[in-house]
Design a protein around this motif. Sequence first.
Motif, PDB file in Angstrom:
ATOM      1  N   MET A  42     -14.306  19.900   1.531  1.00  0.00           N
ATOM      2  CA  MET A  42     -13.716  21.084   1.533  1.00  0.00           C
ATOM      3  C   MET A  42     -12.954  21.332   3.047  1.00  0.00           C
ATOM      4  O   MET A  42     -11.959  21.495   3.398  1.00  0.00           O
ATOM      5  N   ALA A  43     -14.095  20.716   4.122  1.00  0.00           N
ATOM      6  CA  ALA A  43     -13.770  20.603   5.318  1.00  0.00           C
ATOM      7  C   ALA A  43     -12.558  19.569   5.687  1.00  0.00           C
ATOM      8  O   ALA A  43     -11.764  19.964   6.462  1.00  0.00           O
ATOM      9  N   ALA A  44     -12.567  18.454   5.186  1.00  0.00           N
ATOM     10  CA  ALA A  44     -11.401  17.523   4.957  1.00  0.00           C
ATOM     11  C   ALA A  44     -10.131  18.104   4.609  1.00  0.00           C
ATOM     12  O   ALA A  44      -9.222  18.034   5.158  1.00  0.00           O
ATOM     13  N   ALA A  45     -10.253  18.744   3.552  1.00  0.00           N
ATOM     14  CA  ALA A  45      -9.027  19.574   2.844  1.00  0.00           C
ATOM     15  C   ALA A  45      -8.284  20.717   3.992  1.00  0.00           C
ATOM     16  O   ALA A  45      -7.174  20.814   4.012  1.00  0.00           O
ATOM     17  N   LEU A  46      -9.201  21.340   4.466  1.00  0.00           N
ATOM     18  CA  LEU A  46      -8.985  22.594   5.430  1.00  0.00           C
ATOM     19  C   LEU A  46      -8.271  21.903   6.582  1.00  0.00           C
ATOM     20  O   LEU A  46      -7.349  22.502   7.235  1.00  0.00           O
ATOM     21  N   VAL A  47      -8.807  20.865   7.186  1.00  0.00           N
ATOM     22  CA  VAL A  47      -8.272  20.043   8.249  1.00  0.00           C
ATOM     23  C   VAL A  47      -6.831  19.648   8.023  1.00  0.00           C
ATOM     24  O   VAL A  47      -5.652  19.584   8.861  1.00  0.00           O
TER      25      VAL A  47
ATOM     26  N   LEU B 268     -19.607  25.490   6.890  1.00  0.00           N
ATOM     27  CA  LEU B 268     -19.401  25.688   5.415  1.00  0.00           C
ATOM     28  C   LEU B 268     -20.649  25.569   4.773  1.00  0.00           C
ATOM     29  O   LEU B 268     -21.386  24.374   4.925  1.00  0.00           O
ATOM     30  N   TYR B 269     -21.373  26.374   3.979  1.00  0.00           N
ATOM     31  CA  TYR B 269     -22.618  26.314   3.122  1.00  0.00           C
ATOM     32  C   TYR B 269     -22.618  26.606   1.985  1.00  0.00           C
ATOM     33  O   TYR B 269     -22.295  27.821   1.565  1.00  0.00           O
ATOM     34  N   GLY B 270     -22.444  25.625   1.127  1.00  0.00           N
ATOM     35  CA  GLY B 270     -22.395  25.692  -0.338  1.00  0.00           C
ATOM     36  C   GLY B 270     -21.896  24.668  -1.149  1.00  0.00           C
ATOM     37  O   GLY B 270     -21.628  23.582  -0.642  1.00  0.00           O
ATOM     38  N   GLY B 271     -21.902  24.675  -2.301  1.00  0.00           N
ATOM     39  CA  GLY B 271     -21.378  23.691  -3.148  1.00  0.00           C
ATOM     40  C   GLY B 271     -22.451  22.900  -3.703  1.00  0.00           C
ATOM     41  O   GLY B 271     -23.526  22.575  -3.042  1.00  0.00           O
ATOM     42  N   ASN B 272     -21.973  21.799  -4.463  1.00  0.00           N
ATOM     43  CA  ASN B 272     -22.901  20.635  -4.617  1.00  0.00           C
ATOM     44  C   ASN B 272     -22.908  19.544  -3.736  1.00  0.00           C
ATOM     45  O   ASN B 272     -21.985  19.812  -2.629  1.00  0.00           O
ATOM     46  N   GLU B 273     -23.556  18.407  -3.780  1.00  0.00           N
ATOM     47  CA  GLU B 273     -23.427  17.751  -2.705  1.00  0.00           C
ATOM     48  C   GLU B 273     -22.383  17.178  -2.548  1.00  0.00           C
ATOM     49  O   GLU B 273     -21.538  16.641  -3.272  1.00  0.00           O
TER      50      GLU B 273
ATOM     51  N   PHE C 206     -14.875  27.054  -2.416  1.00  0.00           N
ATOM     52  CA  PHE C 206     -15.581  25.520  -2.157  1.00  0.00           C
ATOM     53  C   PHE C 206     -15.229  24.774  -2.927  1.00  0.00           C
ATOM     54  O   PHE C 206     -14.730  23.419  -2.718  1.00  0.00           O
ATOM     55  N   ASP C 207     -15.148  24.695  -4.456  1.00  0.00           N
ATOM     56  CA  ASP C 207     -14.695  23.734  -5.327  1.00  0.00           C
ATOM     57  C   ASP C 207     -13.352  23.765  -5.501  1.00  0.00           C
ATOM     58  O   ASP C 207     -12.638  22.501  -5.648  1.00  0.00           O
ATOM     59  N   PHE C 208     -12.540  24.796  -5.231  1.00  0.00           N
ATOM     60  CA  PHE C 208     -11.151  24.554  -5.224  1.00  0.00           C
ATOM     61  C   PHE C 208     -10.575  23.858  -4.068  1.00  0.00           C
ATOM     62  O   PHE C 208      -9.582  23.218  -4.181  1.00  0.00           O
ATOM     63  N   TRP C 209     -11.232  24.330  -2.822  1.00  0.00           N
ATOM     64  CA  TRP C 209     -10.479  23.632  -1.919  1.00  0.00           C
ATOM     65  C   TRP C 209     -10.897  22.126  -1.725  1.00  0.00           C
ATOM     66  O   TRP C 209     -10.249  21.273  -1.311  1.00  0.00           O
ATOM     67  N   SER C 210     -12.224  21.957  -2.310  1.00  0.00           N
ATOM     68  CA  SER C 210     -12.551  20.623  -2.340  1.00  0.00           C
ATOM     69  C   SER C 210     -11.988  19.649  -3.504  1.00  0.00           C
ATOM     70  O   SER C 210     -11.860  18.208  -3.350  1.00  0.00           O
ATOM     71  N   GLY C 211     -11.249  20.230  -4.541  1.00  0.00           N
ATOM     72  CA  GLY C 211     -10.742  19.448  -5.539  1.00  0.00           C
ATOM     73  C   GLY C 211     -11.475  19.168  -6.604  1.00  0.00           C
ATOM     74  O   GLY C 211     -11.142  18.515  -7.721  1.00  0.00           O
ATOM     75  N   THR C 212     -12.820  19.774  -6.598  1.00  0.00           N
ATOM     76  CA  THR C 212     -13.786  19.253  -7.593  1.00  0.00           C
ATOM     77  C   THR C 212     -13.295  20.086  -8.995  1.00  0.00           C
ATOM     78  O   THR C 212     -13.803  19.626  -9.942  1.00  0.00           O
ATOM     79  N   ILE C 213     -12.962  21.360  -8.752  1.00  0.00           N
ATOM     80  CA  ILE C 213     -12.369  22.050  -9.759  1.00  0.00           C
ATOM     81  C   ILE C 213     -11.042  22.567  -9.630  1.00  0.00           C
ATOM     82  O   ILE C 213     -10.815  23.168  -8.415  1.00  0.00           O
ATOM     83  N   LYS C 214     -10.087  22.516 -10.564  1.00  0.00           N
ATOM     84  CA  LYS C 214      -8.791  22.985 -10.489  1.00  0.00           C
ATOM     85  C   LYS C 214      -8.789  24.434 -10.533  1.00  0.00           C
ATOM     86  O   LYS C 214      -9.259  24.939 -11.471  1.00  0.00           O
TER      87      LYS C 214
END
Length: 249
Positions: free
Chosen positions: A122-127, A111-116, A197-205
């Motif tokens: 995103m990786a944690a949400a995928l798993v 995964l290459y992208g998103g803010n810090e 990336f933002d949607f999977w990470s939950g940083t943006i709905k």
Amino acid sequence: MPDIRRPTVPTYAVCSVPIAAIDASGAAARIVADAMAHLPCEVHLCNAYTLSLVDGDEQMRTALLAADLNLADGTPVALLGRRHGLPGPVRGTELVGEVARQGGADVRHYLYGGNEGVADLMAAALVRKVPATSVVGTECPPFRPLTDADLSGLVERVRASGADVLWIGLGTPRQDYLVHLLAPQLSIPVVPVGAAFDFWSGTIKEAPRFLRGTGLEWVYRLAKEPRRLWRRYLLGNPRFVLSAWRHRG
């Protein structure tokens, strides 16, 4: 490179760009097959804004015409493929999940992208969603144009990780330029999914489910991020309509 014979994917033209008439499940199957066979695959998710750029952006046009798989990301683009059997748009968020599900433990992700910290979330949400998922690398890109040294370093790190798919989340058009540069250097699928990336990470709905596929999802996103997205939607959407009309036939 030896001649690579892949199943033919039906396409239709939008703004003179060939769009694959396949849904997220079919696109994921192609990506997983190429990942497991260690085959290069340049993928682009094409929404109205992406395609609105092709008449005035030679770099974008070159990338899309060279792609192995252009997918209909957005209802307007998908609607134009209805008579070719396309049931609906291929959303980046859905595509990531579908590749993870179909690939299981056999496909490793970078995964290459998103803010810090976004790629890690995103990786944690995928798993959590697909427990067999293997994420072998996460990176936050620098907030500046990438140099040749940056690109070389990224290629080396992706190769060393053993990744089978590289997901890029930089936003259009930057991510599409990068995919076109990286794909020839990596024998794996390289896929730009932007806001996924933002949607999977939950940083943006994401937009509510009832808006997805209606063609009005952009209204929700514009309301949430007006300063960042107003130009894309208020200028890009009319430009897309004009371009699609100009290239009809």
